[in-house]
Write a protein that holds these residues in place. Structure first.
Motif, mmCIF file in Angstrom:
data_model
loop_
_atom_site.group_PDB
_atom_site.id
_atom_site.type_symbol
_atom_site.label_atom_id
_atom_site.label_comp_id
_atom_site.label_asym_id
_atom_site.label_seq_id
_atom_site.Cartn_x
_atom_site.Cartn_y
_atom_site.Cartn_z
ATOM 1 N N PRO A 113 8.890 -8.291 -8.455
ATOM 2 C CA PRO A 113 9.081 -6.865 -8.743
ATOM 3 C C PRO A 113 10.467 -6.365 -8.328
ATOM 4 N N SER A 117 12.944 -5.076 -11.420
ATOM 5 C CA SER A 117 13.218 -3.640 -11.462
ATOM 6 C C SER A 117 14.711 -3.343 -11.549
ATOM 7 N N GLY A 151 4.064 -4.313 -17.495
ATOM 8 C CA GLY A 151 4.939 -3.751 -16.483
ATOM 9 C C GLY A 151 6.284 -3.316 -17.030
ATOM 10 N N PHE A 175 12.019 -2.295 -16.445
ATOM 11 C CA PHE A 175 10.812 -2.674 -15.720
ATOM 12 C C PHE A 175 10.695 -1.812 -14.458
ATOM 13 N N LYS A 179 5.391 0.347 -12.053
ATOM 14 C CA LYS A 179 4.540 -0.339 -13.025
ATOM 15 C C LYS A 179 4.373 -1.812 -12.665
ATOM 16 N N LEU A 180 5.427 -2.440 -12.177
ATOM 17 C CA LEU A 180 5.333 -3.844 -11.783
ATOM 18 C C LEU A 180 4.370 -4.021 -10.613
ATOM 19 N N GLU A 182 1.781 -2.394 -10.033
ATOM 20 C CA GLU A 182 0.395 -2.206 -10.477
ATOM 21 C C GLU A 182 -0.210 -3.470 -11.085
ATOM 22 N N LEU A 183 0.634 -4.458 -11.396
ATOM 23 C CA LEU A 183 0.114 -5.699 -11.962
ATOM 24 C C LEU A 183 -0.672 -6.467 -10.911
#
Length: 209
Positions: A113, A117, A151, A175, A179-180, A182-183
């Motif tokens: 992540p 990002s 993501g 990215f 959102k990443l 939340e994976l």
């Protein structure tokens, strides 16, 4: 170029450098020249000095390489096959019409992540890749594209009738860290290097070829 700045105007860190793959023979191909011109506009719009833009295409001639250096850009010394880490710096990857394996390799090289990002990709639509490939082929050959779809944010470049063939199916991908995160944690556990043994149509020039 402003269409690229818009999705990056939120909380994401603006790109501090750029890597360009697969630009093509711009000395002979008008579409490649348009892509180079757009890259120069992007660097100016995003305030990234040309010296912080590195390029690689195995097709570059000596004259094309010299022209890029004259524009103040750098050339990567070897074929990385897209395996380029962001190394903690927000980075724009300009990869218009590159092969799916290059995008997949890039994601693998930054598979966390924190790294993803900091990554922005201008290239073929990942949603389009998802729609055109059977899910089993996507998950087998390009698993990092498949895993990152949930993501990711994606915005298509605005179409222009003069440049339909030059930038068709081109999107900006980024990215967001939230959102990443939340994976599923299992998404980050398996980090095997892509090998493509079963891939029948590998759209990439391998290192050493």
């Amino acid at each position: 170029a402003g269409a690229v700045r818009a999705p990056l105007s939120g909380p994401a860190e603006p790109p501090a450098r750029c890597v360009c793959y697969g630009l093509g023979r711009f000395g002979h191909c008008p579409a490649a020249r348009y892509q180079l011109a757009f890259l120069l506009l992007l660097l100016d719009e995003l305030r990234v000095p040309p010296a912080r833009c590195a390029l690689f295409d195995p097709a570059f001639s000596a004259r094309e390489a010299a022209a890029l250096r004259a524009l103040g850009m750098c050339l990567l010394p070897e074929n990385e096959e897209g395996k380029h880490g962001v190394e903690g710096a927000a980075t724009l990857f300009y990869m218009v019409h590159c092969g799916k394996a290059l995008y997949n390799n890039l994601l693998w090289s930054n598979w966390s992540p924190a790294a993803l990002s900091k990554l922005v990709i201008i290239g073929n639509s990942f949603r389009g890749i998802e729609e055109r490939l059977l899910s089993r082929i996507l998950e087998r050959d390009y698993s990092y594209i498949a895993k990152v779809l949930k993501g990711m944010e994606e915005v298509a470049l605005p179409s222009h009738p003069r440049y339909l063939d030059t930038f068709n199916d081109t999107s900006v991908h980024w990215f967001p860290l939230d959102k990443l995160q939340e994976l599923s944690p299992e998404v980050w556990d398996l980090v095997e290097e892509p090998m493509y043994q079963d891939c029948e149509d590998l759209e990439i020039i391998r290192k050493g070829e």
